[in-house]
Design a protein around this motif. Structure first.
Motif, PDB file in Angstrom:
ATOM      1  N   ALA A 252       0.816  -1.216   0.000  1.00  0.00           N
ATOM      2  CA  ALA A 252       0.000   0.000   0.000  1.00  0.00           C
ATOM      3  C   ALA A 252       0.846   1.261   0.000  1.00  0.00           C
ATOM      4  O   ALA A 252       0.480   2.266  -0.619  1.00  0.00           O
ATOM      5  CB  ALA A 252      -0.946  -0.006   1.204  1.00  0.00           C
TER       6      ALA A 252
ATOM      7  N   LYS B  27       1.796   0.516  -4.688  1.00  0.00           N
ATOM      8  CA  LYS B  27       0.606   1.079  -5.346  1.00  0.00           C
ATOM      9  C   LYS B  27       0.732   2.574  -5.650  1.00  0.00           C
ATOM     10  O   LYS B  27       0.340   3.018  -6.741  1.00  0.00           O
ATOM     11  CB  LYS B  27      -0.640   0.806  -4.503  1.00  0.00           C
TER      12      LYS B  27
ATOM     13  N   ALA C 259       2.733   2.936  -8.849  1.00  0.00           N
ATOM     14  CA  ALA C 259       2.485   1.897  -9.843  1.00  0.00           C
ATOM     15  C   ALA C 259       2.133   2.485 -11.197  1.00  0.00           C
ATOM     16  O   ALA C 259       1.467   3.528 -11.296  1.00  0.00           O
ATOM     17  CB  ALA C 259       1.371   0.967  -9.372  1.00  0.00           C
TER      18      ALA C 259
ATOM     19  N   LEU D  19      -1.449  -1.039 -12.064  1.00  0.00           N
ATOM     20  CA  LEU D  19      -2.656  -0.643 -11.324  1.00  0.00           C
ATOM     21  C   LEU D  19      -3.894  -1.383 -11.815  1.00  0.00           C
ATOM     22  O   LEU D  19      -4.792  -1.718 -11.029  1.00  0.00           O
ATOM     23  CB  LEU D  19      -2.876   0.866 -11.448  1.00  0.00           C
TER      24      LEU D  19
ATOM     25  N   PHE E  34      -4.721  -4.614  -9.963  1.00  0.00           N
ATOM     26  CA  PHE E  34      -5.045  -4.615  -8.530  1.00  0.00           C
ATOM     27  C   PHE E  34      -6.507  -4.992  -8.317  1.00  0.00           C
ATOM     28  O   PHE E  34      -7.397  -4.443  -8.967  1.00  0.00           O
ATOM     29  CB  PHE E  34      -4.761  -3.251  -7.914  1.00  0.00           C
TER      30      PHE E  34
ATOM     31  N   GLU F 268      -4.411  -5.069  -0.389  1.00  0.00           N
ATOM     32  CA  GLU F 268      -4.092  -4.611  -1.745  1.00  0.00           C
ATOM     33  C   GLU F 268      -3.472  -5.764  -2.535  1.00  0.00           C
ATOM     34  O   GLU F 268      -2.260  -5.956  -2.547  1.00  0.00           O
ATOM     35  CB  GLU F 268      -3.130  -3.424  -1.685  1.00  0.00           C
TER      36      GLU F 268
ATOM     37  N   PHE G 104      -2.915  -8.088  -6.148  1.00  0.00           N
ATOM     38  CA  PHE G 104      -2.760  -7.864  -7.592  1.00  0.00           C
ATOM     39  C   PHE G 104      -2.294  -9.158  -8.245  1.00  0.00           C
ATOM     40  O   PHE G 104      -1.874 -10.105  -7.575  1.00  0.00           O
ATOM     41  CB  PHE G 104      -1.769  -6.726  -7.857  1.00  0.00           C
TER      42      PHE G 104
END
Length: 485
Positions: A247, A251, A254, A259, A262, A274, A276
């Motif tokens: 986080a 992110k 990113a 992104l 995610f 978070e 992905f």
């Protein structure tokens, strides 16, 4: 009758021509004129590279090799036990042990000193702050180390700084890495250095279904780098352990591509993670990578990218697998396969590189080196030890097929053999066998333990198998044929 005799003479003449041709072919390829002359003078039959025995009992080539090597290992063990049982006092042996211990002691201290932190840490490693200028100097230093046949030098007292920078420098951009089959992130660190991040996917004791199955193992990448230094095969990119807060560190910086992958997940305790899935051949939204619920962090291996001026050339490995259980490659069936490899690859350095790499891969259990990479347009480039993520799978299984280049070619660099022999000379209780050195070098790593005890024991066991293989080659050929300078 005359026609029949003529045919017989013709066949014998052709056979003699083939025999002489093979002997001279052998001499030219291996540059062993003395050995070739001996073969001719003693009128021995054509010698081919590898074990040319007729396989009995319906065994596969792999099973035949395993049987021969294990028998040799047992024979070596029995000889050592017999010598110990007779209590033979041999001053030469004692002297050799003493010299060996001194050599390994000095070698270990050199490896260890390169990892000693050069920057004082007041309270917490994560609090280390590098200035941008300092980082640029560190990245520049690592780039200068790279040569045709090394990624790091034999003595690298600044290695600890490079590792600390990889572990703690600020991430200024995170992106997907589309190359390969496995999920990994392309990170840009402060100072402009790029690195790959391979996250942890399994617990340390997880055993995959097959020798090359499953996701990459981050611990394998880390240990493999340090083992490359221990073996004096310094062709592996610099790798460090890193713990990343998704986080806070990934992110916010990113790329749009990352992104888009995610997919936040809500836990039973109503906490949002978070997660992905990135972009790769096997990446998909049904196999999310999520951070630890309590800390929000991912642990993994961070790999320093090589300098841009060194372009990589990717080539098919001669001992490449078919990756089909019911379909064997030629090298899995032909004990003389090395001859065909020598037709398109020089003994020095390439075939000797194949043997060195096979030893490295056998120790770590990596059966997935389907291609190999060298520096493009760089003469005498080493075979680089890139992508070691499929290592340290099943500690109970020693995959004999990995060591086929040594088994079939029966050649090895003399310096490689002497170096391995010193470690094999160490007893199980010695602080200088492979498992002990790995344990001592990495015991202070933030992710230690990186290997289970069974994986550590497997290193020592596999080294003994390698030494037995070389001894078997000595039984089959003259030592000056097997050992190459």
């Amino acid at each position: 009758m005359r026609s029949f005799k003529t045919r017989i003479v013709t066949v014998l003449f052709v056979c003699s021509i083939i025999t002489v041709s093979m002997l001279f072919y052998f001499m030219l390829i291996f540059d062993d004129k003395k050995l070739a002359n001996n073969l001719i003078n003693t009128s021995r039959s054509v010698i081919v590279v590898g074990f040319a025995e007729l396989r009995k009992e319906n065994l596969t080539l792999c099973e035949t090799y395993e049987k021969k090597v294990k028998l040799k290992l047992t024979q070596m063990f029995d000889e050592d036990s017999a010598a110990a049982g007779h209590h033979i006092d041999n001053d030469d042996d004692d002297d050799e042990k003493s010299v060996n211990e001194n050599y390994l002691g000095n070698f270990f201290e050199s490896l260890k000193s390169d990892l000693q932190p050069k920057q004082e840490d007041s309270s917490n490693n994560s609090a280390l702050n590098f200035k941008n200028k300092e980082l640029k100097k560190i990245w520049s230093l690592a780039k200068k180390w790279v040569r045709a046949r090394q990624i790091i030098p034999e003595k690298a007292p600044e290695l600890s700084l490079v590792i600390q920078a990889l572990q703690h420098s600020k991430i200024i951009k995170s992106d997907v890495s589309r190359k390969g089959t496995q999920l990994k992130l392309l990170l840009t660190l402060e100072g402009g250095q790029q690195a790959l991040f391979k996250p942890r996917r399994y617990p340390l004791d997880y055993i995959p279904d097959d020798i090359y199955a499953g996701a990459d193992r981050h611990n394998g990448e880390i240990v493999a780098f340090h083992l490359s230094r221990i073996l004096n095969q310094r062709y592996a990119p610099i790798v460090a352990s890193r713990i990343i807060n998704v986080a806070n560190e990934i992110k916010p910086v990113a790329s749009p591509s990352l992104l888009a992958t995610f997919v936040p997940q809500t836990t039973k305790s109503n906490k949002t993670l978070e997660c992905f899935y990135g972009e790769c051949y096997y990446c998909n939204e049904y196999e999310l990578l999520c951070p630890d619920e309590s800390t929000g962090t991912l642990e993994g291996a961070i790999i320093l990218m090589l300098p841009n001026q060194y372009q990589l050339q990717k080539l098919r490995h001669p001992w490449q697998r078919t990756y089909k259980k019911n379909l064997k490659a030629q090298w899995e069936m032909d004990s003389h396969y090395c001859l065909s490899v020598l037709k398109s690859n020089s003994l020095r350095p390439r075939v000797l590189d194949f043997v060195d790499t096979a030893i490295f891969d056998y120790l770590i259990g990596n059966a997935d080196r389907h291609h190999y990479e060298v520096f493009k347009d760089v003469s005498n480039s080493a075979l680089l030890l890139i992508d070691n993520g499929k290592s340290f799978g099943d500690p109970a299984h020693d995959e004999t097929t990995i060591i086929f280049p040594l088994l079939q070619c029966c050649v090895i660099r003399n310096q490689t053999y002497q170096h391995l022999r010193r470690f094999a000379f160490a007893t199980d209780s010695s602080r200088f066998n492979l498992s002990s050195i790995i344990r001592q070098l990495l015991s202070n790593d933030q992710l230690w333990p990186l290997l289970t005890e069974r994986h550590l024991q497997a290193l020592d066991r596999r080294l003994r198998m390698i030494i037995a293989t070389i001894e078997l080659c000595f039984d089959t050929y003259q030592r000056n044929y097997v050992l190459k300078n």
